[in-house]
Design a protein around this motif. Structure first.
Motif, PDB file in Angstrom:
ATOM      1  N   VAL A 122      49.764  63.465 -11.684  1.00 50.75           N
ATOM      2  CA  VAL A 122      49.887  63.815 -10.263  1.00 50.75           C
ATOM      3  C   VAL A 122      51.262  63.378  -9.754  1.00 50.75           C
ATOM      4  N   LYS A 172      52.904  64.348  -6.983  1.00 50.88           N
ATOM      5  CA  LYS A 172      53.154  64.461  -5.542  1.00 50.88           C
ATOM      6  C   LYS A 172      53.987  63.273  -5.057  1.00 50.88           C
ATOM      7  N   ILE A 231      45.997  70.441  -6.490  1.00 48.20           N
ATOM      8  CA  ILE A 231      44.878  69.504  -6.355  1.00 48.20           C
ATOM      9  C   ILE A 231      44.586  69.121  -4.905  1.00 48.20           C
ATOM     10  N   MET A 252      35.012  69.701  -9.100  1.00 42.52           N
ATOM     11  CA  MET A 252      35.943  68.589  -8.919  1.00 42.52           C
ATOM     12  C   MET A 252      35.406  67.704  -7.799  1.00 42.52           C
ATOM     13  N   VAL A 295      36.443  63.821  -5.468  1.00 43.53           N
ATOM     14  CA  VAL A 295      37.198  62.586  -5.209  1.00 43.53           C
ATOM     15  C   VAL A 295      36.229  61.626  -4.522  1.00 43.53           C
ATOM     16  N   MET A 340      40.639  59.130 -11.283  1.00 42.60           N
ATOM     17  CA  MET A 340      42.033  58.955 -10.894  1.00 42.60           C
ATOM     18  C   MET A 340      42.512  57.634 -11.524  1.00 42.60           C
ATOM     19  N   SER A 341      43.653  57.122 -11.054  1.00 43.26           N
ATOM     20  CA  SER A 341      44.265  55.968 -11.728  1.00 43.26           C
ATOM     21  C   SER A 341      43.303  54.818 -11.979  1.00 43.26           C
ATOM     22  N   ARG A 348      42.974  63.078 -13.074  1.00 40.23           N
ATOM     23  CA  ARG A 348      44.170  63.287 -12.238  1.00 40.23           C
ATOM     24  C   ARG A 348      44.800  61.927 -11.959  1.00 40.23           C
ATOM     25  N   ILE A 349      45.919  61.658 -12.600  1.00 44.72           N
ATOM     26  CA  ILE A 349      46.476  60.307 -12.551  1.00 44.72           C
ATOM     27  C   ILE A 349      47.876  60.306 -11.958  1.00 44.72           C
ATOM     28  N   GLY A 350      48.020  59.571 -10.846  1.00 46.24           N
ATOM     29  CA  GLY A 350      49.298  59.481 -10.157  1.00 46.24           C
ATOM     30  C   GLY A 350      49.932  58.115 -10.310  1.00 46.24           C
ATOM     31  N   SER A 351      49.466  57.145  -9.503  1.00 42.55           N
ATOM     32  CA  SER A 351      50.160  55.863  -9.386  1.00 42.55           C
ATOM     33  C   SER A 351      50.247  55.096 -10.710  1.00 42.55           C
ATOM     34  N   ARG A 388      53.216  55.180  -4.528  1.00 41.99           N
ATOM     35  CA  ARG A 388      53.905  56.165  -3.708  1.00 41.99           C
ATOM     36  C   ARG A 388      54.399  55.536  -2.423  1.00 41.99           C
TER      37      ARG A 388
HETATM   38  C1  PLP Z   1      46.876  61.670  -5.150  1.00 38.17           C
HETATM   39  C2  PLP Z   1      45.714  62.239  -5.837  1.00 38.17           C
HETATM   40  C3  PLP Z   1      45.348  61.796  -7.126  1.00 38.17           C
HETATM   41  C4  PLP Z   1      46.056  60.680  -7.856  1.00 38.17           C
HETATM   42  O1  PLP Z   1      45.665  59.448  -7.331  1.00 38.17           O
HETATM   43  P1  PLP Z   1      46.136  58.066  -8.015  1.00 38.17           P
HETATM   44  O2  PLP Z   1      45.158  57.078  -7.496  1.00 38.17           O
HETATM   45  O3  PLP Z   1      47.531  57.817  -7.591  1.00 38.17           O
HETATM   46  O4  PLP Z   1      45.997  58.247  -9.480  1.00 38.17           O
HETATM   47  C5  PLP Z   1      44.270  62.423  -7.732  1.00 38.17           C
HETATM   48  N1  PLP Z   1      43.587  63.420  -7.119  1.00 38.17           N
HETATM   49  C6  PLP Z   1      43.904  63.852  -5.901  1.00 38.17           C
HETATM   50  C7  PLP Z   1      43.105  64.949  -5.279  1.00 38.17           C
HETATM   51  C8  PLP Z   1      44.965  63.273  -5.214  1.00 38.17           C
HETATM   52  O5  PLP Z   1      45.269  63.709  -3.975  1.00 38.17           O
END
Ligand code: PLP
Length: 227
Positions: free
Chosen positions: A35, A37, A79, A161, A163, A202-203, A218-221, A227
């Motif tokens: 991810v 963003k 996403i 999907m 969250v 996620m993370s 879905r892995i961002g941080s 961020r």
């Molecule tokens: C930002 C986001 C993520 C990633 O989240 P992290 O906790 O940073 O891994 C995953 N899914 C969605 C829908 C997001 O908006």
């Protein structure tokens, strides 16, 4: 610093592998969606250099800008909440939209995809905890809308999907992940369709999500930093 991203990626892959082993799954059955963003194309390029190919974005304009500046052979996923007036721009750019959160949006994507002569690959987003701050179908809404959703001939519904709510301990999200999987199985039976994808984790909780059947995390941080 490319080494930093290579290190994060290796750690994430290793945790994914351990989670797969715990439940008898193959690492190849789980797609890591990085991810990106809020991170510039120059940062994403470093992660590309480490071998990552699949990226997730949640804003149309930001995705367009980045995609234009990065190698053409990457795979992009959408996403985030998708405004209907952005569908025409987003559709040609992405391989999978994870966040179809209402029948109205689904019908619009179907219409635009037909006009563009393409098939939109999508996931239906569920808001399982009925959080006011989040979009998505309730299970009940999905049960009343599924027939109409599956009649959309330019929409290829690949799965679900979610969250889940933010929690201190990833184990607290296990019931939400298990519930999403039960709904997926139920919907597959009702509709007599294959629904192969489950985008969850996620993370902080992807290992638990993999144990509960996630095909896309879905892995961002954890990869890019805060961020
Ligand atoms: C930002 C986001 C993520 C990633 O989240 P992290 O906790 O940073 O891994 C995953 N899914 C969605 C829908 C997001 O908006």
């Amino acid at each position: 610093m490319i080494e930093q991203y290579a290190h994060h990626l290796a750690e994430i892959r290793s945790d994914m592998e351990v989670a797969c082993e715990r439940c008898g799954r193959q690492l190849g059955d789980v797609t890591l969606v990085a991810v990106s963003k809020n991170f510039d194309a120059s940062v994403v390029q470093k992660v590309v250099s480490c071998g990552q190919r699949v990226f997730g974005e949640n804003r149309c304009q930001e995705a367009e800008d980045k995609i234009a500046r990065l190698p053409k052979d990457l795979e992009w996923h959408f996403i985030g909440q998708l405004q209907r007036n952005k569908v025409r721009r987003v559709l040609p750019l992405v391989k999978l939209i994870h966040s179809v959160d209402s029948l109205k949006l689904a019908l619009h994507i179907n219409h635009v995809a037909a006009e563009l002569g393409l098939e939109a690959q999508v996931l239906l987003q569920l808001n399982l905890a009925a959080e006011k701050t989040k979009a998505g179908f309730s299970e009940q809404q999905l049960m009343s809308d599924w027939r109409e959703l599956f009649r959309c001939s330019s929409l290829n519904i690949m799965g679900l999907m979610t969250v889940p709510p933010p929690v201190p301990d990833p184990e607290m999200n296990r019931p939400w992940f298990a519930l999403l999987r039960r709904i997926q199985q139920n919907l597959a039976e009702l509709s007599n369709r294959d629904l192969p994808f489950l985008s969850m984790g996620m993370s902080h909780d992807f290992a638990v999500a993999i144990e509960e059947g996630a095909t896309h995390v879905r892995i961002g941080s954890r990869l890019f930093g805060d961020r």
